[in-house]
Design a protein around this motif. Sequence first.
Motif, PDB file in Angstrom:
ATOM      1  N   TYR A  83     116.019  75.270  27.226  1.00 58.70           N
ATOM      2  CA  TYR A  83     115.120  74.128  27.136  1.00 58.70           C
ATOM      3  C   TYR A  83     114.001  74.272  28.158  1.00 58.70           C
ATOM      4  N   SER A 102     120.341  76.898  32.371  1.00 55.75           N
ATOM      5  CA  SER A 102     121.168  76.730  31.171  1.00 55.75           C
ATOM      6  C   SER A 102     122.223  75.636  31.311  1.00 55.75           C
ATOM      7  N   SER A 105     121.482  71.677  29.889  1.00 50.30           N
ATOM      8  CA  SER A 105     121.248  71.340  28.480  1.00 50.30           C
ATOM      9  C   SER A 105     121.698  69.933  28.112  1.00 50.30           C
TER      10      SER A 105
END
Length: 138
Positions: A83, A102, A105
């Motif tokens: 993202y 990570s 998320s």
Amino acid sequence: MNFKKYYKYIFILGLITISLFFVYNFVNKGIEDTTKIEAEETFTTNELLLKLQTKEQKLESFIEKAIEIEGEIKEITFQDGKYSLILKGDSDKTYILCEMQSNQSDDVLKLHAGEDIKLKGILKGFLMDIILLHCVII
């Protein structure tokens, strides 16, 4: 005499193997968790973008260092399994691109464009936009 050549080849092969092992570990070492790194400076999006435009303070001194940034989310994107948040300031010409760590998320899924947010990330560089990597929500 053949045994000396044999031992030289084994020694050289051993050195090459050990060297490759250290190079592999150096290249593939993990990225340090940004939550454990102390931020060098805290900015609002407008302050950081102004520093970029006016060259008031050299942003080069913050490259590869953790900074905190506070601002409004313009857009949330998902690409290549990560993202990214795009933060906006007063200018519609430049933005701050924040690639999230990570493990963030689940928290990113709760966010929406237009929300104010505070992040910490590693400043990687800038041209038209400012790029932060390994960002975490504070």
